[in-house]
Enzyme design. Structure first.
Site, PDB file in Angstrom:
ATOM      1  N   GLU A  79     -28.007  39.562 136.239  1.00 35.63           N
ATOM      2  CA  GLU A  79     -28.424  38.300 135.613  1.00 35.63           C
ATOM      3  C   GLU A  79     -28.141  37.106 136.516  1.00 35.63           C
ATOM      4  O   GLU A  79     -27.581  36.098 136.097  1.00 35.63           O
ATOM      5  CB  GLU A  79     -27.725  38.148 134.250  1.00 35.63           C
ATOM      6  CG  GLU A  79     -28.002  39.323 133.336  1.00 35.63           C
ATOM      7  CD  GLU A  79     -27.374  39.214 131.946  1.00 35.63           C
ATOM      8  OE1 GLU A  79     -26.366  38.515 131.797  1.00 35.63           O
ATOM      9  OE2 GLU A  79     -27.924  39.845 131.019  1.00 35.63           O
ATOM     10  N   ASP A 124     -27.120  46.269 125.694  1.00 42.80           N
ATOM     11  CA  ASP A 124     -26.290  45.070 125.674  1.00 42.80           C
ATOM     12  C   ASP A 124     -25.755  44.742 124.283  1.00 42.80           C
ATOM     13  O   ASP A 124     -26.302  43.861 123.619  1.00 42.80           O
ATOM     14  CB  ASP A 124     -27.127  43.882 126.202  1.00 42.80           C
ATOM     15  CG  ASP A 124     -26.297  42.627 126.342  1.00 42.80           C
ATOM     16  OD1 ASP A 124     -25.067  42.728 126.301  1.00 42.80           O
ATOM     17  OD2 ASP A 124     -26.898  41.548 126.496  1.00 42.80           O
ATOM     18  N   GLU A 174     -22.418  38.173 119.272  1.00 45.63           N
ATOM     19  CA  GLU A 174     -23.626  37.600 119.871  1.00 45.63           C
ATOM     20  C   GLU A 174     -24.900  38.036 119.147  1.00 45.63           C
ATOM     21  O   GLU A 174     -25.787  37.219 118.906  1.00 45.63           O
ATOM     22  CB  GLU A 174     -23.694  38.011 121.352  1.00 45.63           C
ATOM     23  CG  GLU A 174     -24.952  37.550 122.057  1.00 45.63           C
ATOM     24  CD  GLU A 174     -25.004  37.937 123.529  1.00 45.63           C
ATOM     25  OE1 GLU A 174     -24.035  38.547 124.031  1.00 45.63           O
ATOM     26  OE2 GLU A 174     -26.011  37.616 124.179  1.00 45.63           O
TER      27      GLU A 174
HETATM   28  O1  GCW Z   1     -24.846  39.945 126.453  1.00 43.77           O
HETATM   29  C1  GCW Z   1     -25.342  39.312 127.587  1.00 43.77           C
HETATM   30  C2  GCW Z   1     -25.194  37.874 127.277  1.00 43.77           C
HETATM   31  C3  GCW Z   1     -24.799  37.017 128.453  1.00 43.77           C
HETATM   32  C4  GCW Z   1     -23.624  37.697 129.143  1.00 43.77           C
HETATM   33  C5  GCW Z   1     -24.065  39.059 129.632  1.00 43.77           C
HETATM   34  C6  GCW Z   1     -22.945  39.828 130.290  1.00 43.77           C
HETATM   35  C7  GCW Z   1     -21.772  36.669 130.239  1.00 43.77           C
HETATM   36  O2  GCW Z   1     -26.368  37.391 126.682  1.00 43.77           O
HETATM   37  O3  GCW Z   1     -24.470  35.754 127.976  1.00 43.77           O
HETATM   38  O4  GCW Z   1     -23.132  36.924 130.206  1.00 43.77           O
HETATM   39  O5  GCW Z   1     -24.515  39.830 128.573  1.00 43.77           O
HETATM   40  O6  GCW Z   1     -22.342  40.647 129.614  1.00 43.77           O
HETATM   41  O7  GCW Z   1     -22.684  39.634 131.457  1.00 43.77           O
END
Ligand code: GCW
Length: 716
Positions: free
Chosen positions: A308, A382, A410
């Site tokens: 990311e 995720d 989240e």
């Molecule tokens: O869950 C996703 C999130 C990001 C997060 C990423 C990660 C810290 O949307 O905000 O970044 O994973 O775990 O690195």
């Protein structure tokens, strides 16, 4: 007029009276007087005089905790002395006390390790005593918290004989906290770390934080976001971090920092961050030396790389092992650990995102230095409301792996929805991988018993912020609590942890404990049902991830919803079978076969692994479409059930906490209906099938939901 004034005054008075009842800020450590008078009386006698051996800061912390805990819960005058004087409660270590040494429990304590302890009925100088003993003072602190918990939950102390030791060496919170005090995916206010005022000012909350964590056995905290800022590695910030480390040390909590891979460029003045470059290696060695000078027991680095937009070894065509090992070498002389995340994926790679971490890491098994542990999320995408376990667990016998759970919700309604996460954690931990025959659960991989991992650890992404109750939603505290308890012992049941938390937080009355536990235990499944039933995933709104967004498209595909649900007129679901992306083949043979066939794939994962026609027959006899609608509706309806349960505790608890949860449940109900209506209407465009007549039709058209914008949602 006079009358009106009087009424207003009365209302105000009653609100104020109630408002000051309890704001939840004392967490599960609110040592209110025990409700059971008889028991209180008998405990008061039992725990009046304490012999507490030793005298360092940890012993001091034990003493403070006992003083507050015992005197508040038992309303007695407790005396604590460091001299043996025939007291009835004895706490300490054999090395700190002759009397404890004379019990000849050294071997037993040795077996339980540094953090382990016993709580047992013993005789010292012919006196019946309760002993809380450990090899170390930290163990004695853990034992003390356990003792206080037993009192708070009104347990029986007769012939008590408890042995405890943690299942993981490192039990760590990951704060996704930025230096400017915003918190990525944080929904409970700002970051509790006030970097601006550190190191000069120590908030009492820092100590409360340490106490709360120690009370559930957490022994590490990563202070900063994995999307890291290199500045935290400069001396100015290290000094601030050191001040926190000093506060946490007596409670057995080590601090860790996130290391931004490109820090050599950003703060080191180098042109590269190539892990094989000598200057880069030197930068990290010096950085580690600088840190350990100020924080001698620094835990180590947590790293998010090549993910990311974060920099990493890929930028230099190096492997994840080369990146991790370079940092490990810098930490090695000081005994530090690298927690290297496996959350590595790239939208330019044309394979299913679910496959990428495994593909990247399995070939590197055995190539990491011995002070590296690879941190793997519970599932391959995720932190979704439900994911099958990550196929990396079991696939790296020669590389210690640690779990990363998310405590902050989240994808599960932020700090607005009541979602108890222990059932989610347990579902993953208890999954059998069959990697070494039956019973090779994910939990046993993590605790090292399957592959003999020399290092064991577990992390949870914290849900803590500056809100008065720490977690935004009072029930968010239960998730912090449950994470800690499971990190200590993954064999505990989600239900027992819920009951324990409910008793500590509210009351021992069954009229409270029973409905609260029922709500908690049902909450995660209902959250799945009204969001992502039958294996659907990643269909949330863009960016803030709070509400529904099955229609999200038009950005990098792996961040859309349509990539994951693949809905069309012919059906729905992501084909990850051997005929599809083949993600099933990353699992051990037995699991692979199970997931690969619609006959054996658990229905909860069906659309995770299979693309199926709308009229596919489910176990219930319903079509896939009807089943999906049924789940969405019953899921949303069950929030109303939860509201009823909550209303039943009103007369037993304080108004403030009652009303806090009540308001949030109302929001949750409306959100659940929004999720339901959005998803049902959206997918109906493809299924072209009716909503079964037993269910009321959504009031508003699909466009209404699609146009709904939420602005300034926290945590982004
Ligand atoms: O869950 C996703 C999130 C990001 C997060 C990423 C990660 C810290 O949307 O905000 O970044 O994973 O775990 O690195």
């Amino acid at each position: 007029m006079k009358q009106i004034k009087l009424v207003v005054l009365l209302i105000l008075l009653s609100v104020f009276n109630k408002t000051y009842a309890d704001d939840g800020s004392k967490l599960w450590l609110n040592y209110k007087p025990l409700e059971n008078a008889e028991l209180k009386e008998s405990y008061a006698q039992l725990f009046e005089d304490v012999y507490l051996a030793g005298e360092d800061e940890t012993i001091q912390a034990i003493s403070e905790e006992l003083k507050t805990g015992l005197s508040c819960m038992l309303e007695n005058n407790v005396t604590i002395s460091s001299k043996w004087n025939m007291q009835s409660l004895v706490i300490g270590t054999p090395s700190g006390s002759e009397q404890i040494a004379a019990l000849k429990i050294d071997k037993q304590l040795e077996k339980l390790g540094n953090d382990g302890y016993i709580i047992a009925s013993k005789k010292i100088d012919k006196k019946n005593v309760i002993v809380v003993a450990s090899k170390s003072n930290i163990g004695a602190l853990y034992g003390t918290f356990h003792l206080l918990r037993l009192i708070k939950t009104e347990s029986n102390f007769e012939n008590i004989n408890i042995e405890e030791s943690p299942k993981h060496q490192h039990r760590v919170l990951n704060h996704w906290d930025n230096l400017n005090r915003t918190v990525e995916r944080g929904f409970a206010g700002s970051s509790i770390w006030d970097w601006h005022k550190l190191p000069g000012y120590i908030y009492p909350q820092y100590i409360e934080y340490a106490r709360a964590n120690a009370s559930i056995g957490i022994n590490g905290t990563v202070l900063t976001n994995v999307n890291a800022n290199a500045l935290v590695l400069t001396d100015t910030y290290i000094e601030k971090a050191a001040a926190l480390a000093n506060v946490f040390r007596p409670y057995g909590i080590k601090i860790y920092l996130t290391a931004r891979f490109s820090a050599p460029i950003e703060i080191g003045g180098l042109k590269t961050a190539d892990p094989l470059d000598e200057d880069v290696k030197q930068f990290w060695k010096e950085t580690a030396d600088r840190i350990y000078k100020q924080i001698p027991d620094f835990g180590g680095f947590l790293v998010k790389a090549d993910s990311e937009g974060q920099p990493g070894p890929h930028n230099y065509k190096r492997t994840q092992a080369e990146g991790a090992n370079m940092l490990a070498e810098a930490l090695k002389p000081h005994g530090g650990l690298v927690m290297w995340r496996a959350f590595v994926y790239n939208h330019e790679v044309p394979v299913d995102r679910a496959l990428q971490a495994y593909n990247e890491f399995v070939p590197l098994d055995g190539k990491f230095h011995d002070n590296v542990i690879v941190q793997v999320k519970n599932g391959a995408i995720d932190f979704q409301p439900r994911e099958p376990y990550h196929p990396l667990f079991g696939a790296m016998p020669n590389t210690p792996l640690m779990m990363e759970f998310q405590i902050t919700q989240e994808y599960l309604g932020h700090a607005i929805h009541l979602t108890y996460l222990a059932p989610l954690y347990k579902e993953t931990l208890e999954t059998d991988t069959y990697i070494k025959g039956e019973g090779s659960t994910v939990a046993k991989i993590l605790d090292g018993s399957i592959h003999n991992y020399p290092v064991t650890a577990i992390a949870g992404v914290a849900n803590i912020g500056t809100d008065r109750n720490w977690t935004g939603h009072l029930f968010g505290q239960a998730n912090w609590y449950a994470f800690g308890r499971l990190a200590w012992n993954h064999n505990l049941s989600a239900e027992n942890i819920a009951a324990e938390w409910a008793k500590m937080t509210f009351s021992n009355k069954t009229a409270v404990v029973n409905p609260v536990v029922e709500m908690m235990m049902a909450s995660r499944e209902m959250g799945v049902s009204y969001r992502t039933p039958i294996g659907l995933h990643h269909i949330m709104a863009e960016s803030h991830h709070y509400g529904p967004g099955p229609w999200v498209t038009g950005r990098r595909p792996d961040w859309t919803a349509v990539y994951y649900h693949q809905a069309s007129e012919t059906g729905i679901g992501f084909d990850r079978t051997t005929k599809g992306s083949n993600a099933v083949s990353q699992y051990p043979e037995k699991i692979k076969e199970q997931y690969n066939s619609t006959e054996t794939c658990p229905e909860k994962f069906l659309l995770w692994f299979h693309h199926l026609p709308w009229d596919y027959k489910m176990n219930s006899g319903r079509t896939l479409w009807d089943e999906m609608v049924y789940k969405y509706y019953t899921g949303a309806d069950s929030v109303v059930w939860m509201q009823e349960k909550w209303n039943s505790v009103e007369k037993h608890i304080d108004f403030e906490r009652f009303n806090h949860v009540k308001q949030l449940l109302e929001m949750q109900k409306n959100d659940a209906i929004e999720w339901r209506n959005s998803c049902v209407l959206y997918f109906q465009q493809f299924s072209k099938m009716p909503i079964p007549s037993e269910f009321e039709k959504p009031e508003k058209p699909l466009e209404y939901y699609q146009n709904k914008k939420r602005l300034f949602v926290p945590g982004i």
